[in-house]
Write a protein that holds these residues in place. Structure first.
Motif, PDB file in Angstrom:
ATOM      1  N   VAL A 342       0.828  -1.202   0.000  1.00 29.01           N
ATOM      2  CA  VAL A 342       0.000   0.000   0.000  1.00 29.01           C
ATOM      3  C   VAL A 342       0.861   1.249   0.000  1.00 29.01           C
ATOM      4  CG1 VAL A 342      -1.553   1.366   1.419  1.00 29.01           C
ATOM      5  CG2 VAL A 342      -2.026  -1.047   1.024  1.00 29.01           C
ATOM      6  N   ASN A 402      -7.610   7.281  -1.572  1.00 29.39           N
ATOM      7  CA  ASN A 402      -8.698   6.729  -0.769  1.00 29.39           C
ATOM      8  C   ASN A 402      -9.069   5.324  -1.217  1.00 29.39           C
ATOM      9  OD1 ASN A 402      -9.389   8.497   1.314  1.00 29.39           O
ATOM     10  ND2 ASN A 402     -10.120   9.957  -0.198  1.00 29.39           N
ATOM     11  N   MET A 405      -6.719   2.926   0.222  1.00 28.46           N
ATOM     12  CA  MET A 405      -7.017   2.737   1.641  1.00 28.46           C
ATOM     13  C   MET A 405      -8.259   1.864   1.813  1.00 28.46           C
ATOM     14  SD  MET A 405      -4.875   4.133   3.571  1.00 28.46           S
ATOM     15  CE  MET A 405      -3.328   4.582   2.851  1.00 28.46           C
ATOM     16  N   SER A 459      -0.303   1.859  10.325  1.00 27.87           N
ATOM     17  CA  SER A 459      -0.516   2.267   8.934  1.00 27.87           C
ATOM     18  C   SER A 459      -1.053   3.694   8.878  1.00 27.87           C
ATOM     19  CB  SER A 459      -1.459   1.297   8.230  1.00 27.87           C
ATOM     20  OG  SER A 459      -2.747   1.419   8.753  1.00 27.87           O
ATOM     21  N   MET A 460      -1.841   4.074   9.898  1.00 24.61           N
ATOM     22  CA  MET A 460      -2.312   5.468   9.954  1.00 24.61           C
ATOM     23  C   MET A 460      -1.131   6.415  10.164  1.00 24.61           C
ATOM     24  SD  MET A 460      -5.851   5.577  10.325  1.00 24.61           S
ATOM     25  CE  MET A 460      -6.452   6.483  11.734  1.00 24.61           C
ATOM     26  N   ILE A 463       0.380   7.558   7.239  1.00 23.67           N
ATOM     27  CA  ILE A 463      -0.321   8.633   6.523  1.00 23.67           C
ATOM     28  C   ILE A 463       0.030   9.972   7.161  1.00 23.67           C
ATOM     29  CG2 ILE A 463      -2.564   9.574   5.912  1.00 23.67           C
ATOM     30  CD1 ILE A 463      -3.636   6.695   6.062  1.00 23.67           C
TER      31      ILE A 463
END
Ligand code: ADP
Ligand code: MG
Length: 745
Positions: A342, A402, A405, A459-460, A463
């Protein structure tokens, strides 16, 4: 970017507090599944009986187990228990028979200071040896030993008295060596089995004495339940406090950063403004700082909490069941792989997004501030297309991000549920083999979930961090930019006696990034009491001369002096205080007419202010207004006309009573009549000051003591109107286009 860390410094204690609280929160969260497994394992499955060695024990019970104990263990038991009379009362005055109604005569009570773990092991081993022997005997005799121990017997079914009566005669016949061998074999068995069988017999011991097993069970469950509630509350409190402090820190840092950026930008000279666009500066001090605020308020929490939870969760899970740890390991590898994919795909897009936001800001700012022009030229469609493109690019990129995600989350869920399923599948077999307990499996599932959730949090972080990093870099760039124009360490003061002597000596100037000098070798002197006028075509460098005198830019060659002092050796405020500047575009600030007029000299009297307005030919239109000098001025002065704006700007400069008056083409928006009236009134007001007058109209400057003609940044003529008409062809050309034949003569 490291420069920004200094803005965290005042909040270090708060941040340490947040980290400590996060630790507390993680500790609470990690302990809950543990207690839950206790409720299942002990509370439900073992009726709340925690230990193989019970608190109270009949003589028969202990005698039965002593057959299968070595000398050390026997001594341990002797030390651990004390004999009491059932009819007596305990230290609280409650008779023992209340708790153990079936206890007869005397029985054994556990001392408080016992090593419970050691004792439990001794009891468990002995029990397992006993059970094994009984099973063997049952197998040999074809199940004829009185059904002492049916397969899957419940605790309540085991009757100690019955066992004693059935087994005592047999066991006392056996040689001690055989019993000891049985003990040693049992000691080799799986500790789990030993513990389990010990607990089964323990319950039977309690049952024999008539203890309230149901009450013990609910008591245990309520006790652990309350403990869990307390821990959950503690965790909740920590969460709230973390939010509280983190928000304060984030808001505080953001405030400090905004203050620093604003202070920095305020100190920028025009050269720096030419470098950063206004739109970008605004984005940096709003959007970018908000990104950092969000990171500090939320991202930082994840940054510390998630790793604690992953590590803690793995440790706790492995402690619950090492044999299933590989499932967790597999899940971690899968998740890491997924995250890697990702981020390789999405990460570059995040960076691009930042730039697109910038571009969108730029385009919308330009479109909005230039709306009138855009409309006047009917270019709305073009602007719309430009905006749509910037907008569409941003939408496309954020959609892509998005989507990635959105795909990631269900896959993570799938992994999560797959892991649960797998744990139940493997766990069920192990439970059947009595290798683990139900509660442990359940706790293992919960720990696995916590670990996986923490991966989601990580994973957040991925971001948050790059975004915040990009934003921080952009802010740091602003903060790291040193204004090229600075005050000297020890500013000198102007010699007030000279009253506005302006000297340019061989001045050269080039704008940054320009190919060519805007001014070449400009030399002139303006004496106090004199008016020096500048005329020349647009782009000839008139405003540049004004910019240099105000030190908006520094000369690239030569020297600018005021009152004999190089203006670079004085403080800029001191310099500008002495100059009454009227810019080419009249700029007003929101407030009232009065607040604008008093902008350069807040302390002047009303009379002085009104006098300045009168000279500037502004008094008339001001007094015509209903509220006079208290009339509101809108932001940017949009509610007065261009000419009025210019007159107010002039009045503002006059009110300051400066040494040098600097009019940069300030009369262009005035009609001829006002222009003349203003100049006449001005003559009396400047009162020995120096006047530098940039103008387009020859009529405005005709009477000046000296006129300087500029062409492409060079002085091509200097003298009075009459002299120049003869000596300077460029001047004659300008004059002839504006004046009548008679005036030219
Ligand atoms: P005038 O006021 O006589 O019309 P200016 O002094 O404003 O002319 O400009 C002189 C020259 O300098 C022009 O060629 C203009 O393009 C250039 N110039 C003016 N301001 C800037 C700037 N901020 N950056 C680069 N070049 C500039
Ligand atoms: Mg100009």
């Amino acid at each position: 970017m490291r420069k920004l860390f200094k803005y965290l410094k005042p909040f270090v204690t708060g941040m340490l507090l947040v980290i400590a609280l996060l630790f507390g929160q993680a500790l609470c969260d990690l302990n809950l599944p543990n207690y839950m497994s206790d409720i299942v394992n002990v509370g439900i499955q073992q009726s709340g009986v925690e230990h193989a060695a019970p608190e109270a024990l009949s003589w028969e019970g202990v005698a039965l187990l002593r057959f299968f104990m070595n000398d050390d263990e026997k001594a341990l038991v002797d030390r651990a228990y004390v004999e009491v009379i059932a009819a007596d009362a305990d230290e609280n005055g409650v008779p023992y028979t209340d708790r153990y109604p079936k206890a007869g005569g005397t029985f054994l009570l556990l001392r408080d200071d016992t090593n419970q773990a050691e004792l439990d092991e001794a009891f468990g081993t002995a029990t397992w040896a006993l059970f094994t022997m009984v099973r063997d005997m049952q197998a040999q005799s074809g199940g004829a030993s009185g059904g002492l121990m049916a397969e899957g017997a419940e605790a309540e079914d085991l009757d100690i008295a019955l066992l004693w009566r059935g087994l005592q005669p047999v066991l006392s016949q056996l040689p001690p060596a055989a019993l000891l061998a049985a003990h040693d074999t049992a000691a080799e068995a799986d500790p789990m089995l030993i513990a389990q069988s010990g607990l089964t017999l323990s319950r039977a011991f309690y049952a024999e004495l008539g203890a309230d097993l149901g009450g013990m069970q609910s008591g245990y469950i309520i006790h652990i339940g309350l403990l869990m509630l307390l821990i959950a509350l503690g965790g909740g409190l920590a969460t709230v406090l973390v939010s509280f402090f983190a928000s304060r820190i984030a808001a505080g840092v953001a405030r400090d950063l905004r203050r620093a950026v604003f202070a920095k930008v305020s100190a920028f000279s025009n050269a720096e403004f030419d470098k950063f666009s206004t739109a970008s500066l605004i984005t940096r001090s709003t959007n970018d700082i908000t990104q950092i605020q969000m990171f500090l308020g939320f991202g930082m929490r994840l940054l510390f909490y998630a790793p604690i939870m992953v590590t803690g969760g793995v440790i706790m899970a492995v402690r619950k069941s090492a044999s299933m740890a590989w499932i967790l390991g597999l899940a971690c590898v899968l998740l890491l792989g997924l995250m890697l994919i990702v981020f390789v795909v999405a990460m570059p897009k995040f960076k691009i997004m930042q730039k697109l936001v910038d571009k969108l800001n730029l385009v919308s700012r330009e479109s909005l501030s230039g709306l009138m022009v855009i409309r006047a030229f009917g270019a709305e469609a073009h602007e719309k297309a430009r905006f749509a493109e910037a907008n569409g690019d941003l939408a496309k990129t954020s959609l892509f991000v998005n989507r990635v995600m959105v795909v990631m989350f269900p896959v993570m869920m799938l992994i999560m549920n797959g892991v649960s399923l797998f744990i139940v599948w493997t766990g069920a077999h192990q439970i059947a083999d009595a290798a683990i307990r139900v509660g442990d499996m359940m706790a293992f599932i919960q720990y696995a979930m916590q670990v996986i959730m923490s991966f989601l949090m990580i994973s957040m972080i991925f971001i948050f961090v790059p975004r915040a990093a990009a934003a921080a870099a952009r802010i740091a760039e602003v903060l790291a930019t040193e204004p090229t124009i600075r005050d000297p360490e020890q500013p000198k003061t102007f010699d007030g006696g000279k009253r506005g002597l302006v000297e340019f000596e061989h001045v050269n100037f080039r704008y940054e990034g320009a190919e060519e000098d805007a001014l070449h070798d400009i030399t002139f002197t303006a004496l106090p009491g004199q008016t020096v006028a500048f005329i020349g075509s647009t782009g000839s460098g008139k405003s540049t001369i004004a910019n240099l005198l105000l030190r908006f830019y520094d000369v690239t060659g030569g020297q600018v002096r005021l009152d004999g002092l190089d203006i670079r050796e004085a403080a800029r405020n001191d310099l500008r205080q002495r100059i009454g500047y009227v810019p080419q575009q009249g700029v007003l600030l929101s407030g009232t007419v009065a607040s604008n007029l008093k902008y350069g000299a807040p302390d002047i009297s009303e009379a002085d202010m009104e006098a300045a307005a009168t000279v500037a030919q502004a008094a008339e239109f001001i007094t015509e207004k209903e509220e006079g000098y208290q009339t509101d001025i809108a932001q940017g002065g949009t509610n007065v006309s261009g000419g009025q704006k210019q007159r107010l700007s002039i009045a503002r400069a006059l009110a300051k009573k400066p040494e040098v008056f600097l009019f940069d083409d300030s009369f262009s928006a005035l009609d001829f009549k006002t222009d003349r009236a203003l100049r006449r009134a001005l003559g009396a007001t400047v009162d020995g000051g120096t006047v530098l007058l940039v103008a387009q109209r020859v009529s405005t400057i005709m009477d000046a003591e000296r006129i300087i003609v500029l062409d492409e940044g060079r002085i091509v003529g200097q003298g009075t109107h009459r002299e120049l008409l003869k000596s300077c062809p460029q001047y004659y050309e300008i004059a002839s286009s504006q004046l009548s034949k008679e005036e030219l003569a």
